[in-house]
Design a protein around this motif. Sequence first.
Motif, mmCIF file in Angstrom:
data_model
loop_
_atom_site.group_PDB
_atom_site.id
_atom_site.type_symbol
_atom_site.label_atom_id
_atom_site.label_comp_id
_atom_site.label_asym_id
_atom_site.label_seq_id
_atom_site.Cartn_x
_atom_site.Cartn_y
_atom_site.Cartn_z
ATOM 1 N N ARG A 220 0.907 -1.202 -0.137
ATOM 2 C CA ARG A 220 0.046 -0.214 0.136
ATOM 3 C C ARG A 220 0.755 1.484 -0.150
ATOM 4 N NH1 ARG A 220 -2.247 0.447 4.751
ATOM 5 N NH2 ARG A 220 -0.607 -0.951 5.689
ATOM 6 N N LEU A 221 0.318 2.305 -0.529
ATOM 7 C CA LEU A 221 1.039 3.687 -0.518
ATOM 8 C C LEU A 221 -0.042 4.477 0.226
ATOM 9 C CD1 LEU A 221 2.723 5.875 -1.479
ATOM 10 C CD2 LEU A 221 0.960 5.999 -3.612
ATOM 11 N N VAL A 222 0.524 5.199 1.478
ATOM 12 C CA VAL A 222 -0.309 6.074 2.071
ATOM 13 C C VAL A 222 0.019 7.518 1.751
ATOM 14 C CG1 VAL A 222 -0.872 6.923 4.486
ATOM 15 C CG2 VAL A 222 -0.547 4.394 4.054
ATOM 16 N N CYS A 223 -0.883 8.533 1.517
ATOM 17 C CA CYS A 223 -0.611 9.787 1.116
ATOM 18 C C CYS A 223 -0.998 10.686 2.254
ATOM 19 C CB CYS A 223 -1.189 10.275 -0.079
ATOM 20 S SG CYS A 223 -0.547 9.089 -1.690
ATOM 21 N N ALA A 224 -0.336 11.519 2.961
ATOM 22 C CA ALA A 224 -0.328 12.386 3.924
ATOM 23 C C ALA A 224 -0.452 13.681 3.339
ATOM 24 C CB ALA A 224 0.335 12.308 5.174
ATOM 25 N N GLY A 225 -1.605 14.498 3.779
ATOM 26 C CA GLY A 225 -1.549 15.859 3.096
ATOM 27 C C GLY A 225 -2.145 15.852 1.532
ATOM 28 N N GLY A 226 -2.415 17.155 1.092
ATOM 29 C CA GLY A 226 -2.376 17.053 -0.264
ATOM 30 C C GLY A 226 -3.882 17.276 -0.512
ATOM 31 N N GLY A 227 -4.703 16.805 0.566
ATOM 32 C CA GLY A 227 -6.208 16.857 0.139
ATOM 33 C C GLY A 227 -6.622 15.576 -0.141
ATOM 34 N N LYS A 228 -7.936 15.618 -0.830
ATOM 35 C CA LYS A 228 -8.676 14.113 -1.058
ATOM 36 C C LYS A 228 -8.231 14.121 -2.637
ATOM 37 C CE LYS A 228 -13.015 14.914 1.729
ATOM 38 N NZ LYS A 228 -14.330 15.138 1.794
ATOM 39 N N PRO A 229 -8.347 12.727 -2.974
ATOM 40 C CA PRO A 229 -7.932 12.493 -4.612
ATOM 41 C C PRO A 229 -8.928 13.197 -5.447
ATOM 42 C CG PRO A 229 -9.038 10.750 -3.468
ATOM 43 C CD PRO A 229 -8.672 11.559 -2.336
ATOM 44 N N THR A 230 -8.207 13.666 -6.350
ATOM 45 C CA THR A 230 -8.967 14.420 -7.530
ATOM 46 C C THR A 230 -9.828 13.445 -8.284
ATOM 47 O OG1 THR A 230 -7.375 14.583 -9.190
ATOM 48 C CG2 THR A 230 -7.489 16.521 -7.471
ATOM 49 N N GLU A 231 -10.635 13.934 -9.152
ATOM 50 C CA GLU A 231 -11.425 12.873 -10.145
ATOM 51 C C GLU A 231 -10.283 12.280 -11.139
ATOM 52 O OE1 GLU A 231 -14.816 12.726 -13.391
ATOM 53 O OE2 GLU A 231 -14.737 14.333 -11.852
ATOM 54 N N ALA A 232 -9.363 12.970 -11.469
ATOM 55 C CA ALA A 232 -8.081 12.763 -12.456
ATOM 56 C C ALA A 232 -7.231 11.626 -11.619
ATOM 57 C CB ALA A 232 -7.359 13.640 -12.935
ATOM 58 N N GLU A 233 -7.103 11.759 -10.361
ATOM 59 C CA GLU A 233 -6.269 10.998 -9.732
ATOM 60 C C GLU A 233 -7.073 9.450 -9.651
ATOM 61 O OE1 GLU A 233 -3.338 13.811 -6.961
ATOM 62 O OE2 GLU A 233 -5.301 13.152 -6.355
#
Length: 372
Positions: A220-233
Amino acid sequence: MNILYDHQAFTVQDVGGVSRYYRALLDHAAPDVQSHVPVLVSNNVYLQDRRHTSHVGFFPGQSFRGRFSFMWKLNRLACRRALRRGEFDVFHPTLIDDPYFLDEVQDKPMVITLHDMIPMLFTEQYPQTNVEIITRIAQRANQIIAVSEHTRADILRLLPVSPERVTVVPHGFTPGPAARLVVPDGYLLYVGTRSGYKNFDCLLQALAQLVRQPGLHELRLVCAGGGKPTEAEQDRLQELGLAGNVQFAGLLQEAELAGLYCGAAAFVFPSHYEGFGFPILEAFAQECPVVLSNASCFPETAQDAALYFDPNQPADLAQQLHLLLREPALRRQLTQLGTLRLADFTWTQAAERTRAVYRAAREQPQPQPVLI
């Protein structure tokens, strides 16, 4: 020596690296340095104890911090008044977004800190950047602090300032407590925003290659900060077959972020450009192995305490991560080297070097404008 800081970073940020930097300078100032921060209203977490200010908070978490907000106007007025009183030896604005102080500082010495040159290098991502204002402020400054040799080189390349006025003062770091989160250990960790020069897609492509390897299907990859995933992401995750492998943790308190570093198999920083790379020190402090792009300031900051990869080659990143994941001895070696490297970055050292810059600014004549 009396230092006047202005309000900008403490107005626009509730939490963030720039305001944390100035709070650290305030906390670690030498006994002969007195500092003043004329802030009337702020929700900044680093000022909550009122040790350096007597401000009031206002609806924390709400957006009252913009350039035309009442909070900005009140704090800028307080700074204007402090500048006009002239009861300081050196003025150090905390941001250079607003040139209001150029007409007020008169002939007093001024120091600025440039954390990176990203707005001038990636103008397509920062269309609001006013190069003329940045240039005017840099020319007016008696001394400029750069946070790395890489940033200093960019300053001298992009701005018409003389080399003797640009001094490197690296950040310091003070480890804080880590809050253990309910997240199973062994994930990859990414911290910060994810667009443009951050090169986040390189990490996603590398992860897509890794999860096809035996025994790594559930990595797994955990992403901290940066907000919620965009639709493109989200679409990109589906395209790469990673919808179940990536978790977005959102905005975290410092102790929670420290806890994520503690549980990570590796912290990955794929960016094409950074001014210093502060999350590297955060990872070192929590004994988290670090894998970095071989671009920008990263080799300068981490030296031999990290693995490096070509930011244009996701396969190179996948190879380095695969090596790290299967070699416990390598992980131990990197964490040991990271601990040793962290000892080179203290706020006491940073504050002492900054005081030397203030003294140099007082002794320097007023810089002459350079035509651009």
